[in-house]
Design a protein around this motif. Structure first.
Motif, mmCIF file in Angstrom:
data_model
loop_
_atom_site.group_PDB
_atom_site.id
_atom_site.type_symbol
_atom_site.label_atom_id
_atom_site.label_comp_id
_atom_site.label_asym_id
_atom_site.label_seq_id
_atom_site.Cartn_x
_atom_site.Cartn_y
_atom_site.Cartn_z
ATOM 1 N N ALA A 42 0.733 -1.107 0.182
ATOM 2 C CA ALA A 42 -0.071 -0.017 0.060
ATOM 3 C C ALA A 42 0.986 1.209 0.074
ATOM 4 O O ALA A 42 0.425 2.468 0.092
ATOM 5 N N GLY A 43 2.250 1.124 0.044
ATOM 6 C CA GLY A 43 3.104 2.267 -0.184
ATOM 7 C C GLY A 43 3.539 2.786 1.191
ATOM 8 O O GLY A 43 4.301 3.919 1.283
ATOM 9 N N TYR A 44 3.499 2.034 2.286
ATOM 10 C CA TYR A 44 3.999 2.495 3.498
ATOM 11 C C TYR A 44 5.492 2.011 3.972
ATOM 12 O O TYR A 44 5.739 0.915 3.275
ATOM 13 N N THR A 45 6.177 2.784 4.248
ATOM 14 C CA THR A 45 7.692 2.688 4.562
ATOM 15 C C THR A 45 8.011 1.794 5.935
ATOM 16 O O THR A 45 9.011 1.310 5.727
ATOM 17 N N ARG A 46 7.203 2.305 6.861
ATOM 18 C CA ARG A 46 7.624 1.394 8.044
ATOM 19 C C ARG A 46 6.128 1.186 8.640
ATOM 20 O O ARG A 46 5.249 1.532 8.324
ATOM 21 N N ILE A 47 6.234 0.225 9.818
ATOM 22 C CA ILE A 47 5.109 -0.259 10.378
ATOM 23 C C ILE A 47 5.343 -0.259 11.937
ATOM 24 O O ILE A 47 6.551 -0.667 12.347
ATOM 25 N N ASN A 48 4.463 0.183 12.676
ATOM 26 C CA ASN A 48 4.617 0.402 14.265
ATOM 27 C C ASN A 48 3.727 -0.819 14.712
ATOM 28 O O ASN A 48 2.775 -1.255 14.098
ATOM 29 N N VAL A 49 4.024 -1.134 15.931
ATOM 30 C CA VAL A 49 3.043 -2.214 16.712
ATOM 31 C C VAL A 49 2.848 -1.526 18.013
ATOM 32 O O VAL A 49 3.955 -1.069 18.502
ATOM 33 N N ILE A 50 1.746 -1.440 18.412
ATOM 34 C CA ILE A 50 1.248 -0.964 19.696
ATOM 35 C C ILE A 50 1.576 -2.063 20.886
ATOM 36 O O ILE A 50 0.686 -2.544 21.483
#
Length: 690
Positions: A634-642
């Motif tokens: 989808a074009g996101y460069t990073r992913i966070n997790v809570i």
């Protein structure tokens, strides 16, 4: 009791199934042979007896020849209330102390012995009152009970209830959470000798032996067992005795009984007068609580200790990363009008991963009629902020409020779970119940409010469950009020069973299947991983595109799921500007995706143990990898997790690194691992967009 234990072990060795019916027969037979009271052999006493023998009489226990595999089978037979950890996590609910509330809702109970909207007879509140609302003591008591009922307590979800969390001073909030972690880190589990289920009967069901150590109730005289009361519990009780909140001779922890009042440290007559004035509408809850607790020297002395710094909390959080009892979820409860970006920064630093939020209605006229002091706009903003921060959103929704009808209730709930401005992840859906002292009593007296008839109520709740989408879980349908406290309204504690029974009957008659999560959970059932398929359901919110990934069986049962949020760039930028203007740095950036929840079902196992439950087939890891792929595509460069404090190590092993309030993983090419691997079928089906 030994005879029952050894007979169960014999049958398990022979490969026989020992279900509840077989266990009851064994218990009755043992009672008849002994001529004693069959209550002495009740299922709830058997596991504590086994635990005591194992801890204090190793030679006797060794003679039973219990292997680790046999012990797991025995505990499964004797475990009380297995549903408590069927979600894969053991839950501990704690209650904050009575405190003025920023709300003045017409339906809220006003029990001065508890925080606003709670009653002293609710199970969690009763435990809290006995522990003087001390978080360390509450966790110790609940951790002990869960252990003695046979539940694994390695993975803990902490639920902090008590009115509006943000109304409490931040130093108290920080202290309260620090003490929750500290109790878990200290392994504050009482020894088996302190188990009240072992008191009152000898092993053969006769009257108790006179040879009981009076200093350690439940421990036999001459026993060399260690002190059954955890050191931290003894120290904390000594502190409260010094404050004057516990009687010098009090041992069991029932502070109300020790004080002879509904609240320890407060004159009983003064308390009764204040409660009567509140019930009559002559005093507000806030006025009375301030006078009673603010005017009590004992409570004020205790309050001087009830503060901590974030640095002190973070020390306990780091300890918890490798503790025996790890926090895999922390929930706090608040009102939507108190939710701001600044407060969410603090709540996240506390380690919270989920927010319970009292929505009650999405209709402004209903909110106003019930004195909610909240606007629909504030509710919409709260949903957007919580989602951008990555929190799981657990909304409270009430039916049968003042001014509603069954028809408006159905429309209101459908808006909550279908309108992109809201869309909670979980819903606590329950009917309004009239409690003595609530302002709603006056509306009931004039006829302005009436409770729905049972059929009306079940019709509304069935319609609401059917309207609930596949990504939403209806966690509860009643409050834990005792029937004696309810003046008017539903008094049936099995209301959910009645609703689900109706839904199953309708399903057999050809109605569409229920999509709601809890109705579809595999719970304690074993799953064949080869039969699972991965579905991805997409839906839109005001600030994000959401993807709900779920492992499902061919029958539609859910074995695990993940919530992936793909925030809109303009929403993330707007949040960053707002925080920057307030002097804060935004913890998220445009281009960051967010994993808001990963959950795999199956009876909770102890860390390091393998089992056949869904948790042990790598389903969670595969969900994370697929979420990373979706975000990257989808074009996101990073992913966070809570992540929760106790799951940080798990996510580090999946390639995430600690980064401020979250853990983060780079999504550049080659970083996301492939989803497919031998041994698990991956048949992905596209979900439906809403």
């Amino acid at each position: 009791m030994e005879e029952i234990i050894t007979e169960i072990l014999r049958r398990l060795r022979a490969g026989e199934t020992v279900d509840d019916r077989a266990l009851v027969k064994l218990i009755h037979a043992a009672a008849r042979r002994s001529g004693g009271d069959k209550r002495a052999f009740a299922k709830r006493r058997l596991l504590p007896f086994y635990q005591r023998v194992k801890a204090e009489e190793p030679e006797r226990w060794a003679a039973w020849g219990v292997t680790p595999e046999l012990e797991r089978a025995l505990v499964a037979v004797l475990r009380m209330k297995p549903r408590r950890s069927a979600s894969g996590v053991a839950t501990i609910t704690v209650i904050t102390k009575p405190w003025p509330c920023s709300g003045s809702c017409r339906f809220c109970p006003n029990d001065l012995a508890c925080p606003k909207s709670y009653l002293v007879n609710e199970p969690a509140c009763e435990r809290a009152v006995q522990s003087l609302f001390d978080p360390y003591l509450q966790v110790s008591a609940r951790l002990t009970a869960l252990s003695q009922m046979g539940h694994a307590t390695d993975k803990i979800e902490l639920i902090v209830l008590g009115g509006t969390w943000s109304d409490y001073p931040e130093a108290y909030q920080t202290w309260f959470v620090r003490e929750l972690f500290r109790a878990l880190n200290d392994d504050a589990v009482a020894g088996t000798a302190a188990n009240p289920l072992l008191r009152g009967f000898a092993e053969d069901g006769e009257a108790p032996s006179a040879a009981t150590d009076p200093e350690r109730p439940g421990e036999r005289a001459g026993s060399r067992a260690p002190d059954p009361i955890p050191a931290g519990v003894r120290a904390r009780r000594a502190f409260y005795r010094a404050c004057g909140l516990l009687d010098a001779g009090e041992h069991a922890g029932d502070a109300r009984r020790a004080a002879g009042s509904a609240a320890a440290g407060i004159d009983p007559e003064l308390f009764a007068q204040a409660q009567a004035s509140v019930n009559a509408g002559e005093l507000t809850y806030n006025q009375a609580v301030t006078r009673l607790y603010g005017g009590s020297e004992a409570w004020q002395r205790a309050a001087e200790m009830q503060r901590a710094t974030l640095d002190e909390l973070e020390l306990e959080q780091r300890r918890n990363e490798s503790a025996r009892h790890r926090v895999v979820g922390l929930v706090v409860e608040t009102r939507p009008d108190t939710i701001t970006p600044e407060r969410l920064l603090h709540i996240r630093r506390l380690g919270a991963t989920k927010i319970q939020m009292g929505v009650q209605s999405t209709c402004q006229c209903i909110l106003d009629a019930n004195n909610r002091n909240t606007t629909v706009g504030q509710i919409e903003r709260a949903f957007s902020l919580l989602r951008l921060f990555g929190f799981k959103i657990h909304a409270h929704a009430m039916v049968n409020l003042l001014g509603t009808t069954p028809e408006t209730d159905r429309a209101d709930y459908e808006r909550l779970v279908r309108d992109p401005a809201f869309l909670p992840d979980e819903v606590k859906l329950y009917p309004c119940a009239l409690i003595e002292g609530a302002a709603l009593c006056r509306d009931y007296a004039t006829g302005a409010w009436r409770p729905y008839a049972e059929d009306e109520l079940i019709d509304v709740l069935c319609a609401d469950v059917r309207a609930t989408p596949a990504w939403t879980r209806v966690s509860r349908m009643i409050r834990d009020f005792s029937t004696g406290d309810i003046v008017a309204g539903n008094k049936k504690p099995n209301l959910r069973q009645l609703v689900e029974g109706r839904l199953r009957d309708e399903g057999q008659a050809g109605a569409p299947p229920v999509a709601e999560i809890r109705f579809r959970e595999i719970a304690t059932r074993e799953v064949d991983p080869e039969e699972l398929s991965l579905e991805v359901i997409g839906y839109e919110t005001a600030v994000s595109r959401e993807r709900f990934l779920q492992w499902v069986t061919p029958e539609g049962r859910i074995a695990g799921f993940l919530r992936l949020s793909l925030p809109r760039a303009e929403a993330a930028c707007a949040l960053a500007r707002e925080l920057r203007e307030a002097g804060y740095e935004s913890p998220i950036a445009s281009g960051d995706a967010m994993i808001r929840e990963v959950h795999v079902y199956g009876l909770a196992e102890r860390v390091g143990e393998e089992g056949s439950a869904a948790q042990h087939h790598g389903l969670g890891r595969r969900l994370v990898e697929r979420a990373c792929e979706i975000a990257r595509e989808a074009g996101y460069t990073r992913i966070n997790v809570i992540s929760a404090v106790g799951t940080r190590g798990y996510y580090r092993r999946l390639g995430f690194v600690d980064c401020g309030l979250y853990q983060r993983r780079d999504l550049s090419d080659g970083m996301a691992a492939a989803c497919g691997e031998p041994g698990l079928a991956t048949r992905e089906r596209g979900g439906c967009d809403v």
